[in-house]
Enzyme design. Structure first.
Site, mmCIF file in Angstrom:
data_model
loop_
_atom_site.group_PDB
_atom_site.id
_atom_site.type_symbol
_atom_site.label_atom_id
_atom_site.label_comp_id
_atom_site.label_asym_id
_atom_site.label_seq_id
_atom_site.Cartn_x
_atom_site.Cartn_y
_atom_site.Cartn_z
ATOM 1 C CG ASP A 185 2.920 -2.767 13.906
ATOM 2 O OD1 ASP A 185 3.315 -1.831 14.612
ATOM 3 O OD2 ASP A 185 2.935 -2.739 12.660
ATOM 4 C CG HIS A 257 6.031 -0.417 13.530
ATOM 5 N ND1 HIS A 257 4.844 0.193 13.843
ATOM 6 C CD2 HIS A 257 6.569 0.306 12.516
ATOM 7 C CE1 HIS A 257 4.657 1.242 13.033
ATOM 8 N NE2 HIS A 257 5.690 1.331 12.226
ATOM 9 C CD GLU A 321 5.577 4.296 9.851
ATOM 10 O OE1 GLU A 321 4.943 5.169 9.248
ATOM 11 O OE2 GLU A 321 5.027 3.410 10.536
HETATM 12 C C1 TNX Z 1 2.600 3.342 7.454
HETATM 13 S S1 TNX Z 1 3.669 1.297 5.472
HETATM 14 C C2 TNX Z 1 3.011 2.159 8.041
HETATM 15 C C3 TNX Z 1 2.022 1.345 8.763
HETATM 16 C C4 TNX Z 1 0.688 2.025 8.876
HETATM 17 C C5 TNX Z 1 0.341 2.672 7.541
HETATM 18 C C6 TNX Z 1 -1.012 3.292 7.507
HETATM 19 C C7 TNX Z 1 4.572 1.068 6.645
HETATM 20 C C8 TNX Z 1 5.752 0.307 6.335
HETATM 21 N N1 TNX Z 1 4.247 1.591 7.836
HETATM 22 O O1 TNX Z 1 2.535 0.993 10.031
HETATM 23 O O2 TNX Z 1 -0.252 1.076 9.222
HETATM 24 O O3 TNX Z 1 1.309 3.652 7.250
HETATM 25 O O4 TNX Z 1 -1.377 3.605 6.182
#
Ligand code: TNX
Length: 527
Positions: A185, A257, A321
């Site tokens: 990440d 990420h 994301e």
């Molecule tokens: C969203 S769930 C994210 C993570 C974070 C999390 C915190 C996802 C695919 N992405 O990178 O750690 O929320 O709850």
């Protein structure tokens, strides 16, 4: 302290003449059927575990060792049939994950369709042991969903191998069969890749870590933080999980990420850097450049070492994301969009995902990604992990993609467990609220027709670790909420929350015996 406890347990065991109130046998996840018998089996250090075939030796040893805390020493595993024993059998007429467990005053017999199924039977047995007594019972059991998982985020915080094994022990106890290991990440790269040594030399270390909640805090701890798994360690963990019937699904995030990878090899980004391994939580704008061929070469080389290490059919490539601001300004990315007749940057992500999917398929593997991979268009063979609103998973199943349901509303085990964290002394967590009851409510089939339901592989609980720095804290976040995940995944057709709460104390006994940490809110009636 522990030996005193053992003495007490042994002493208590000697008082077998004292009648105990026989409780209704309590097993989580709830079995298909449980029929009470008469009397109890008394288990002692002399009770052998008898295996009828070599194949069962490993699961017998695991059980014999796991119940050591009860006796102070493991039970003996033998091939020699014996009375007053725990005897294990394989039976081809039972399904892969189906077992029966029979406890009478005289003996215990566990029969399964595979060694993994026999281990499930033994996990049920563990929950029935009250001090050294097991109530007579006939159990028949098989899971509803084929995919029952939990995710550990080892990127935001690093969990050493010994702790990862504890995590796996917890999965095994709950009869979960998939361990999704989040290995890369923005804040850290955690897997040794021989071809790219900078990934661990640079990418596995961050300068410092933010203290407190990242959206409001400006404080950093000033302490370098790092860690990674060698390939040898990973092989060991994969074997450890396999022995417990668990497949490990590795996750290498792309295209977002990925700041830790970019910091290691700045040519992977659109701007060329310099980049740094992130020291705060959140989402980096810097992502892999999808225009340059060198990025694909890198991703494929990384994945080829990954698939050598992990036999899993599914390989997780993240996909969540992923901000597109860099791609919008990158001449290479724009050229790729143009040359391939793509409409926009979302479709460029689709291009990347489909290319990686083809690459994996040519090697006999399947891609799984977070539900954002739907945005750029995916082929029907990609599996989707639904984490945002369930509507994404629903849409995926409707269009014929396989789906693992892990919506944050029910499955995010990094959230607070009570409505008033301050009052109940909960440590800092991601600021959302998820009590056990709400985990239990998850309906993976919600809004789907019977035909669409067949695309739901199962469910998963996710433990993101921004605010979780050690395994004890991880366990307190997992337990007992993971028990609710397990019951949804295993016993979907027989869920009953009040009955689940009634059965929880038996599982709690196992948590205590294993010294697993857990939160006690459920037992105190606090939500
Ligand atoms: C969203 S769930 C994210 C993570 C974070 C999390 C915190 C996802 C695919 N992405 O990178 O750690 O929320 O709850």
């Amino acid at each position: 302290m522990t030996s005193l406890k053992h003495l007490f347990i042994l002493a208590a065991g000697l008082l077998i003449a004292v009648p105990t109130i026989s409780a209704i046998p309590a097993i989580i996840p709830r079995p298909t059927s449980v029929e009470e018998g008469h009397g109890t089996f008394v288990i002692t250090t002399a009770t052998p575990v008898v295996v009828s075939s070599e194949e069962l030796h490993t699961v017998a040893e695991i059980f014999a060792t796991d119940i050591t805390p009860l006796f102070g020493s493991p039970l003996t595993v033998t091939r020699i049939p014996s009375r007053r024993a725990i005897s294990l059998y394989l039976a081809s007429e039972l399904g892969e994950e189906e077992y029966t467990l029979s406890v009478t005053r005289r003996d215990i017999v566990v029969t399964g369709g595979s060694s993994r199924a026999v281990l499930y039977g033994l996990q049920s047995l563990r929950q029935l042991i009250d001090r050294n007594r097991i109530p007579a019972v006939e159990v028949h059991d098989k899971p509803w969903f084929t995919y029952r998982g939990a995710m550990l985020d080892a990127a935001r915080h690093f969990f050493p191998v010994a702790d990862v094994k504890k995590f796996i022990d917890i999965l095994a106890l709950h009869k979960l069969n998939r361990f999704h290991w989040h290995l890369a990440d923005d804040q850290g790269w955690r897997i040794e890749i021989k071809r790219y040594p900078e990934l661990t030399r640079i990418g596995s270390n961050r300068r410092e870590t933010i203290v407190g909640f990242h959206k409001t805090s400006t404080t950093y701890d000033g302490t370098p933080y790092g860690g990674y798994y060698t390939q040898e360690e990973i092989r060991d963990v994969v074997r450890y999980a396999a022995d417990r019937g668990i497949v490990i699904i590795p996750e290498i995030e792309m295209p977002g990420h990925s700041a830790a990878a970019l910091a290691s090899y700045p040519w992977l980004g659109c701007t060329g850097g310099p980049y740094e391994v992130w020291t705060k939580w959140g989402i980096s704008e810097d992502i892999y450049c999808a225009g340059k061929e060198t990025t694909f070469e890198f991703l494929e080389n990384v994945l080829s070492e990954v698939i050598d290490l992990f036999p899993s059919e599914l390989i997780h490539i993240g996909g969540d994301e992923c901000p597109k601001s860099r791609w919008k300004k990158c001449p290479f990315c724009q050229q790729r969009i143009h040359e391939n007749g793509l409409k926009n940057e979302e479709q460029l992500q689709g291009y990347l995902v489909r290319r990686i999917e083809q690459w994996l398929k040519a090697r006999g593997r399947n891609l799984i990604g977070w539900d954002e991979i739907l945005q750029g268009g995916v082929t029907p063979s990609a599996a989707v992990m639904s984490w945002r609103e369930p509507k994404y998973g629903i849409a995926a199943a409707q269009q014929g993609n396989h789906v693992v349901m892990a919506p944050w509303k029910n499955c995010y085990l990094d959230y607070y467990q009570t409505s008033n964290p301050e009052k109940y002394g909960e440590p800092l967590a991601f600021p959302r609220y998820l009590p056990v009851r709400q985990v239990y409510r998850l309906d993976p089939y919600d809004q789907l027709t019977p035909a669409q339901q067949t695309y739901i592989l199962g469910v998963q609980g996710n433990l993101w670790a921004e605010f979780i720095a050690d395994i004890g804290h991880a366990q307190r976040m997992l337990l007992p909420r993971l028990a609710a995940i397990a019951e949804v995944g295993w016993a979907y057709d027989r869920k009953d929350y009040n009955d689940f709460v009634r059965r929880m104390p038996a599982l709690r006994r196992v948590y205590d015996a294993m010294d697993f940490k857990y939160s006690t809110f459920l037992f105190e009636g606090i939500e």
